[in-house]
Design a protein around this motif. Structure first.
Motif, PDB file in Angstrom:
ATOM      1  N   MET A   1       0.807  -1.238  -0.058  1.00  0.00           N
ATOM      2  CA  MET A   1       0.067   0.167  -0.206  1.00  0.00           C
ATOM      3  C   MET A   1       1.163   1.224   0.108  1.00  0.00           C
ATOM      4  SD  MET A   1      -1.833   2.132   2.608  1.00  0.00           S
ATOM      5  CE  MET A   1      -2.602   3.502   1.979  1.00  0.00           C
ATOM      6  N   LYS A   2       0.757   2.033  -0.930  1.00  0.00           N
ATOM      7  CA  LYS A   2       1.395   3.402  -0.956  1.00  0.00           C
ATOM      8  C   LYS A   2       0.518   4.609  -0.855  1.00  0.00           C
ATOM      9  CE  LYS A   2       5.375   1.784  -2.687  1.00  0.00           C
ATOM     10  NZ  LYS A   2       6.487   1.620  -1.698  1.00  0.00           N
ATOM     11  N   PRO A   3       0.676   5.189   0.393  1.00  0.00           N
ATOM     12  CA  PRO A   3      -0.231   6.158   0.539  1.00  0.00           C
ATOM     13  C   PRO A   3      -0.231   7.569  -0.135  1.00  0.00           C
ATOM     14  CG  PRO A   3       1.788   6.310   2.169  1.00  0.00           C
ATOM     15  CD  PRO A   3       1.884   5.039   1.285  1.00  0.00           C
ATOM     16  N   ALA A   4      -1.003   7.319  -1.253  1.00  0.00           N
ATOM     17  CA  ALA A   4      -0.757   8.673  -2.245  1.00  0.00           C
ATOM     18  C   ALA A   4      -1.787   9.674  -2.190  1.00  0.00           C
ATOM     19  CB  ALA A   4      -0.998   7.960  -3.651  1.00  0.00           C
ATOM     20  N   SER A   5      -2.996   9.197  -1.458  1.00  0.00           N
ATOM     21  CA  SER A   5      -4.237  10.335  -1.194  1.00  0.00           C
ATOM     22  C   SER A   5      -4.567   9.776   0.070  1.00  0.00           C
ATOM     23  CB  SER A   5      -4.995   9.983  -2.241  1.00  0.00           C
ATOM     24  OG  SER A   5      -5.776   8.804  -2.279  1.00  0.00           O
ATOM     25  N   TYR A   6      -5.401  10.981   0.680  1.00  0.00           N
ATOM     26  CA  TYR A   6      -5.994  10.747   1.912  1.00  0.00           C
ATOM     27  C   TYR A   6      -7.355  11.555   2.176  1.00  0.00           C
ATOM     28  CZ  TYR A   6      -3.899  15.612   3.047  1.00  0.00           C
ATOM     29  OH  TYR A   6      -3.846  16.819   3.029  1.00  0.00           O
ATOM     30  N   VAL A   7      -7.978  10.958   3.015  1.00  0.00           N
ATOM     31  CA  VAL A   7      -9.378  11.588   3.317  1.00  0.00           C
ATOM     32  C   VAL A   7      -9.555  12.043   4.850  1.00  0.00           C
ATOM     33  CG1 VAL A   7     -11.876  11.588   3.472  1.00  0.00           C
ATOM     34  CG2 VAL A   7     -10.543  10.713   1.483  1.00  0.00           C
ATOM     35  N   ASP A   8      -9.629  13.241   5.538  1.00  0.00           N
ATOM     36  CA  ASP A   8     -10.062  13.237   6.884  1.00  0.00           C
ATOM     37  C   ASP A   8     -11.532  13.060   7.094  1.00  0.00           C
ATOM     38  OD1 ASP A   8      -7.527  13.878   7.315  1.00  0.00           O
ATOM     39  OD2 ASP A   8      -7.615  15.962   7.215  1.00  0.00           O
ATOM     40  N   TYR A   9     -11.628  12.028   8.187  1.00  0.00           N
ATOM     41  CA  TYR A   9     -12.889  11.916   8.837  1.00  0.00           C
ATOM     42  C   TYR A   9     -13.189  12.653  10.095  1.00  0.00           C
ATOM     43  CZ  TYR A   9     -13.746   8.404   5.189  1.00  0.00           C
ATOM     44  OH  TYR A   9     -13.982   7.928   3.958  1.00  0.00           O
ATOM     45  N   THR A  10     -13.830  13.808  10.279  1.00  0.00           N
ATOM     46  CA  THR A  10     -13.893  14.543  11.523  1.00  0.00           C
ATOM     47  C   THR A  10     -15.179  14.310  12.277  1.00  0.00           C
ATOM     48  OG1 THR A  10     -12.513  16.250  10.068  1.00  0.00           O
ATOM     49  CG2 THR A  10     -13.731  16.741  12.430  1.00  0.00           C
ATOM     50  N   LEU A  11     -15.087  14.198  13.726  1.00  0.00           N
ATOM     51  CA  LEU A  11     -16.375  13.700  14.277  1.00  0.00           C
ATOM     52  C   LEU A  11     -16.981  15.014  14.558  1.00  0.00           C
ATOM     53  CD1 LEU A  11     -14.574  11.883  17.345  1.00  0.00           C
ATOM     54  CD2 LEU A  11     -15.603  11.080  15.257  1.00  0.00           C
ATOM     55  N   LYS A  12     -18.234  14.912  14.316  1.00  0.00           N
ATOM     56  CA  LYS A  12     -19.268  15.949  14.474  1.00  0.00           C
ATOM     57  C   LYS A  12     -19.649  15.994  16.042  1.00  0.00           C
ATOM     58  CE  LYS A  12     -22.551  16.945  11.504  1.00  0.00           C
ATOM     59  NZ  LYS A  12     -23.370  16.943  10.604  1.00  0.00           N
ATOM     60  N   VAL A  13     -18.807  16.698  16.920  1.00  0.00           N
ATOM     61  CA  VAL A  13     -18.974  17.219  18.122  1.00  0.00           C
ATOM     62  C   VAL A  13     -18.668  18.597  18.401  1.00  0.00           C
ATOM     63  CG1 VAL A  13     -18.563  14.872  19.208  1.00  0.00           C
ATOM     64  CG2 VAL A  13     -16.648  16.527  18.887  1.00  0.00           C
ATOM     65  N   GLY A  14     -19.241  19.264  19.380  1.00  0.00           N
ATOM     66  CA  GLY A  14     -18.976  20.683  19.789  1.00  0.00           C
ATOM     67  C   GLY A  14     -17.570  20.771  20.322  1.00  0.00           C
TER      68      GLY A  14
ATOM     69  N   PRO B   1     -11.058  14.032  -1.011  1.00  0.00           N
ATOM     70  CA  PRO B   1      -9.944  13.562  -0.983  1.00  0.00           C
ATOM     71  C   PRO B   1      -8.989  14.383  -1.410  1.00  0.00           C
ATOM     72  CG  PRO B   1     -11.450  12.039  -2.147  1.00  0.00           C
ATOM     73  CD  PRO B   1     -12.091  13.306  -1.860  1.00  0.00           C
ATOM     74  N   LYS B   2      -7.779  14.098  -0.687  1.00  0.00           N
ATOM     75  CA  LYS B   2      -6.463  15.227  -1.216  1.00  0.00           C
ATOM     76  C   LYS B   2      -5.151  14.375  -1.706  1.00  0.00           C
ATOM     77  CE  LYS B   2      -7.725  18.529   2.033  1.00  0.00           C
ATOM     78  NZ  LYS B   2      -8.323  18.267   3.214  1.00  0.00           N
ATOM     79  N   ALA B   3      -4.570  14.636  -2.466  1.00  0.00           N
ATOM     80  CA  ALA B   3      -3.124  14.015  -2.856  1.00  0.00           C
ATOM     81  C   ALA B   3      -2.129  14.389  -1.832  1.00  0.00           C
ATOM     82  CB  ALA B   3      -2.740  14.324  -4.113  1.00  0.00           C
ATOM     83  N   VAL B   4      -1.394  13.209  -1.369  1.00  0.00           N
ATOM     84  CA  VAL B   4      -0.160  13.478  -0.816  1.00  0.00           C
ATOM     85  C   VAL B   4       0.818  14.091  -1.791  1.00  0.00           C
ATOM     86  CG1 VAL B   4       1.909  12.288   0.532  1.00  0.00           C
ATOM     87  CG2 VAL B   4      -0.526  11.369   0.780  1.00  0.00           C
ATOM     88  N   PRO B   5       1.610  15.371  -1.314  1.00  0.00           N
ATOM     89  CA  PRO B   5       2.517  15.878  -2.052  1.00  0.00           C
ATOM     90  C   PRO B   5       3.676  14.810  -2.591  1.00  0.00           C
ATOM     91  CG  PRO B   5       1.994  17.406  -0.185  1.00  0.00           C
ATOM     92  CD  PRO B   5       1.443  15.830   0.165  1.00  0.00           C
ATOM     93  N   ALA B   6       3.782  15.023  -4.063  1.00  0.00           N
ATOM     94  CA  ALA B   6       4.818  14.279  -4.599  1.00  0.00           C
ATOM     95  C   ALA B   6       6.215  14.441  -4.036  1.00  0.00           C
ATOM     96  CB  ALA B   6       4.842  14.510  -6.091  1.00  0.00           C
ATOM     97  N   ASP B   7       6.751  15.657  -3.509  1.00  0.00           N
ATOM     98  CA  ASP B   7       7.768  15.929  -3.091  1.00  0.00           C
ATOM     99  C   ASP B   7       7.849  15.959  -1.483  1.00  0.00           C
ATOM    100  OD1 ASP B   7       6.077  18.130  -2.665  1.00  0.00           O
ATOM    101  OD2 ASP B   7       7.667  19.563  -3.189  1.00  0.00           O
ATOM    102  N   PHE B   8       6.769  15.180  -0.988  1.00  0.00           N
ATOM    103  CA  PHE B   8       6.762  15.247   0.671  1.00  0.00           C
ATOM    104  C   PHE B   8       8.188  14.485   1.009  1.00  0.00           C
ATOM    105  CE2 PHE B   8       5.635  13.204   4.704  1.00  0.00           C
ATOM    106  CZ  PHE B   8       5.265  14.253   5.289  1.00  0.00           C
ATOM    107  N   ALA B   9       8.854  15.110   1.947  1.00  0.00           N
ATOM    108  CA  ALA B   9      10.030  14.387   2.626  1.00  0.00           C
ATOM    109  C   ALA B   9      10.100  14.057   3.832  1.00  0.00           C
ATOM    110  CB  ALA B   9      11.336  15.596   2.301  1.00  0.00           C
ATOM    111  N   GLY B  10       8.876  14.039   4.566  1.00  0.00           N
ATOM    112  CA  GLY B  10       9.048  13.806   6.155  1.00  0.00           C
ATOM    113  C   GLY B  10       8.242  14.964   6.814  1.00  0.00           C
ATOM    114  N   PRO B  11       8.084  14.536   8.085  1.00  0.00           N
ATOM    115  CA  PRO B  11       8.413  13.340   8.790  1.00  0.00           C
ATOM    116  C   PRO B  11       7.304  12.513   8.558  1.00  0.00           C
ATOM    117  CG  PRO B  11       7.729  14.872  10.216  1.00  0.00           C
ATOM    118  CD  PRO B  11       7.780  15.551   9.139  1.00  0.00           C
TER     119      PRO B  11
END
Length: 183
Positions: free
Chosen positions: A1-14, A95-105
């Protein structure tokens, strides 16, 4: 599995939600994600981007799901929509793409194993250690035996990503960590 994209699931709480409210929403989200991850094996990895926050509620307020492609996020979204919890207890980002030039951490997220009640002293020692570290937990229920338990989660930091293995919860296996971009 190569982490190329991501989605944030955010809880609906105050902002002033009790720990019980947050724990309940997190449990619904984990149940839906676990079902989707189990259905579509080895396609997703889970990160908790706020795990190091001081507030227990903030630690588990966002679940970041990584996948190889945007299409896999669409499949997961369609699957989760059937759970009935989306938009009621949590919302999903585009969904968002992980930047191609991501160098860490990079970070890996794994389950902390707590001994069963039969191992009283070892169990208590580990639980005190986990509480002292401020590690997060999520209430889950086993589909196999119906038992409810708190799944404790810890993070590990590295300078580079690795090819690891994830379990049915999207968390790294302790012996083979999958390091994900810390975005």
């Amino acid at each position: 599995m190569k982490p190329a994209s991501y989605v944030d699931y955010t809880l609906k709480v105050g902002n002033r939600a009790s720990m019980d409210e947050v724990a309940q929403c997190a449990a619904f989200l984990m149940k839906a994600l676990h079902a989707g991850f189990s259905e579509m094996k080895d396609k997703f990895a889970l990160a908790l981007p706020h795990l190091n926050e001081k507030s227990p509620q903030k630690k588990i307020s966002t679940f970041r799901v990584f996948a190889d492609s945007m299409n896999e996020h669409v499949q997961l979204h369609e699957f989760i929509t059937r759970s009935g919890y989306l938009d009621t207890h949590f919302v999903a980002s585009f969904p968002k793409a992980v930047p191609a030039d991501f160098a860490g951490p990079y970070k890996a997220f794994s389950r902390i194993r707590i001994k069963s009640r039969a191992h009283g002293v070892l169990r208590l020692k580990k639980m005190l250690e986990v509480d002292a570290n401020g590690d997060a937990w999520i209430n889950v229920q086993s589909r196999e035996n119906g038992h409810r338990f708190q799944m404790y989660i810890q993070s590990h930091t590295a300078e580079a990503g690795t090819d690891g293995v994830v379990n049915g919860y999207g968390l790294s296996q302790a012996e083979n960590l999958l390091f994900l971009p810390d975005l």
